[in-house]
Design a protein around this motif. Structure first.
Motif, mmCIF file in Angstrom:
data_model
loop_
_atom_site.group_PDB
_atom_site.id
_atom_site.type_symbol
_atom_site.label_atom_id
_atom_site.label_comp_id
_atom_site.label_asym_id
_atom_site.label_seq_id
_atom_site.Cartn_x
_atom_site.Cartn_y
_atom_site.Cartn_z
ATOM 1 N N ASP A 56 0.769 -1.259 -0.038
ATOM 2 C CA ASP A 56 -0.053 0.129 -0.174
ATOM 3 C C ASP A 56 0.788 1.277 0.035
ATOM 4 O OD1 ASP A 56 -2.856 -1.206 0.444
ATOM 5 O OD2 ASP A 56 -1.724 -2.037 2.125
ATOM 6 N N SER A 57 0.781 1.928 -0.952
ATOM 7 C CA SER A 57 1.699 3.301 -1.231
ATOM 8 C C SER A 57 1.479 4.472 -0.167
ATOM 9 C CB SER A 57 1.420 3.721 -2.680
ATOM 10 O OG SER A 57 0.156 4.237 -2.710
ATOM 11 N N THR A 58 0.629 4.006 0.714
ATOM 12 C CA THR A 58 0.232 5.238 1.670
ATOM 13 C C THR A 58 1.343 5.050 2.721
ATOM 14 O OG1 THR A 58 -2.076 5.367 1.315
ATOM 15 C CG2 THR A 58 -1.160 6.210 3.358
ATOM 16 N N PHE A 59 1.818 3.821 3.161
ATOM 17 C CA PHE A 59 2.787 3.838 4.228
ATOM 18 C C PHE A 59 3.906 2.960 3.632
ATOM 19 C CE2 PHE A 59 -1.354 4.059 6.240
ATOM 20 C CZ PHE A 59 -1.171 5.343 7.063
ATOM 21 N N TYR A 60 4.141 2.342 2.762
ATOM 22 C CA TYR A 60 5.326 1.533 2.501
ATOM 23 C C TYR A 60 6.443 2.206 2.262
ATOM 24 C CZ TYR A 60 4.803 1.924 -2.774
ATOM 25 O OH TYR A 60 4.505 2.459 -4.275
ATOM 26 N N PRO A 61 6.724 3.736 2.254
ATOM 27 C CA PRO A 61 7.883 4.327 2.288
ATOM 28 C C PRO A 61 8.720 4.203 3.334
ATOM 29 C CG PRO A 61 6.645 5.805 0.884
ATOM 30 C CD PRO A 61 5.661 4.488 1.529
ATOM 31 N N TYR A 62 7.908 4.101 4.501
ATOM 32 C CA TYR A 62 8.516 4.155 6.039
ATOM 33 C C TYR A 62 8.908 3.037 6.690
ATOM 34 C CZ TYR A 62 5.837 8.643 5.094
ATOM 35 O OH TYR A 62 5.544 9.599 4.448
ATOM 36 N N PHE A 63 8.775 1.831 5.775
ATOM 37 C CA PHE A 63 9.006 0.413 6.538
ATOM 38 C C PHE A 63 10.100 -0.278 5.607
ATOM 39 C CE2 PHE A 63 4.727 1.462 7.982
ATOM 40 C CZ PHE A 63 5.161 1.436 9.275
ATOM 41 N N GLY A 64 11.115 -0.938 6.266
ATOM 42 C CA GLY A 64 12.097 -1.193 5.390
ATOM 43 C C GLY A 64 13.140 -0.360 5.131
ATOM 44 N N LEU A 65 14.174 -0.680 4.249
ATOM 45 C CA LEU A 65 15.355 0.320 3.977
ATOM 46 C C LEU A 65 15.421 0.180 2.461
ATOM 47 C CD1 LEU A 65 17.795 0.003 6.906
ATOM 48 C CD2 LEU A 65 16.304 1.710 6.656
#
Length: 333
Positions: free
Chosen positions: A235-244
């Motif tokens: 889900d593009s809303t939150f996936y930038p914030y998890f994982g590196l």
């Protein structure tokens, strides 16, 4: 205080933030808050183990907690979310816009519950679990509101009486399902407990909840259908914030002066996930451990049971079953 305005979230986040391998993901706070104010105030983010869900939950709780307001302000001013402060404070003075995140920093009562922390050696049944959670919350409420009698009132009724609003941060909401003492009727009782605590309650300012596997794994949807649920990688809303990302790791290596493991070595070991947008994602806990130890190793599988991986394979999510079985030589799980 155990779970209400305890200040524990700030201490835990501060400790992690000051580690050498920390990567700033603080803009998650802005994204969560704006979504809660503009779309749905009940948010659940699910993702694999050891991808930073507790770190993120503590960060959110620390940002809003009124008991650590000054300390957290100084901390977050130096992070990515701190760049919002000048403009948003100006906008707040002009419009009192409720969707502005920074003006809410350190302004709220926070109920932070990590379900894993409730399940200790003394908790041997669901009844023990509920009794411990109720006791902690009632003791906290008694300190905050000494004039309210708690003997014959439920937690929800007590909270309704105060007229105050709370930020709920519920971490590892599904951990209790993995406890050996849980029966099917206990699972249903737990779902109803969460529903009665959170759903359609005026005291809920917003609720942020994390878990390993989707809510749908445990329920058909009706008890907790107030939550909008997001996969951290789909889900593009939150996936930038998890994982590196590889870019984030390259920047980390350069800024902090890590010489080994090198980026190619880290990529070979920990580049194990692909987001919906095609970007490869590294396991942050394994990367941090490898940088601390100076060597890559199989750190992730030693952090907990692999039940979620088995479940994904059995359910054939994203056609993983065939790929995994082929790599394993056809041996069924």
């Amino acid at each position: 205080m155990y779970i209400i305005n305890s200040g524990a979230a700030f201490d835990l986040f501060y400790e992690e933030k000051n580690k050498k391998a920390y990567v700033d993901k603080s803009m998650l706070i802005e994204t969560v808050f704006r979504y809660a104010m503009e779309v749905r105030k009940y948010i659940c983010v699910t993702r694999p183990r050891r991808f930073g869900k507790t770190l993120a939950a503590n960060m959110i709780a620390a940002f809003f907690d009124e008991t650590t307001a000054e300390k957290s302000r100084l901390l977050f001013e130096g992070m990515e979310i701190g760049k919002l402060k000048p403009q948003q404070e100006k906008e707040w003075l002009e419009s009192q816009d409720a969707t502005l995140c920074w003006p809410q920093q350190g302004k709220h009562k926070v109920i932070r519950i990590n379900m894993i922390e409730i399940i200790d050696d003394e908790v041997k049944s669901y009844k023990d679990f509920r009794n411990k959670l109720n006791r902690q919350m009632k003791e906290d409420l008694h300190i905050m509101y000494p004039s309210i009698s708690l003997k014959n009132l439920s937690i929800s009724e007590v909270l309704e009486q105060t007229g105050d609003r709370f930020v709920f941060v519920v971490d590892e909401w599904d951990a209790v399902f993995e406890a050996g003492f849980m029966r099917e009727e206990d699972k249903q009782a737990y779902l109803l407990f969460l529903k009665n605590l959170l759903k359609d309650r005026r005291y809920v300012y917003f609720a942020y909840m994390t878990g390993i596997l989707p809510i749908a794994k445990y329920t058909s949807g009706s008890p907790l259908n107030m939550f909008h649920e997001f996969s951290s990688f789909m889900d593009s809303t939150f996936y930038p914030y998890f994982g590196l990302s590889e870019k984030e790791i390259a920047s980390l290596l350069q800024r902090k002066g890590f010489l080994k493991p090198t980026l190619p070595e880290l990529s070979a070991w920990y580049d194990g996930y692909v987001r919906k947008d095609g970007l490869h994602v590294f396991n942050p806990a394994s990367v941090a451990r490898a940088l601390g130890e100076g060597v890559c190793d199989d750190y992730w599988t030693g952090t907990g049971p692999m039940n979620e991986v088995k479940d994904i394979i059995q359910r054939n999510v994203l056609d993983l079953r065939e790929d995994v079985l082929r790599m394993a030589g056809g041996e069924a799980l």
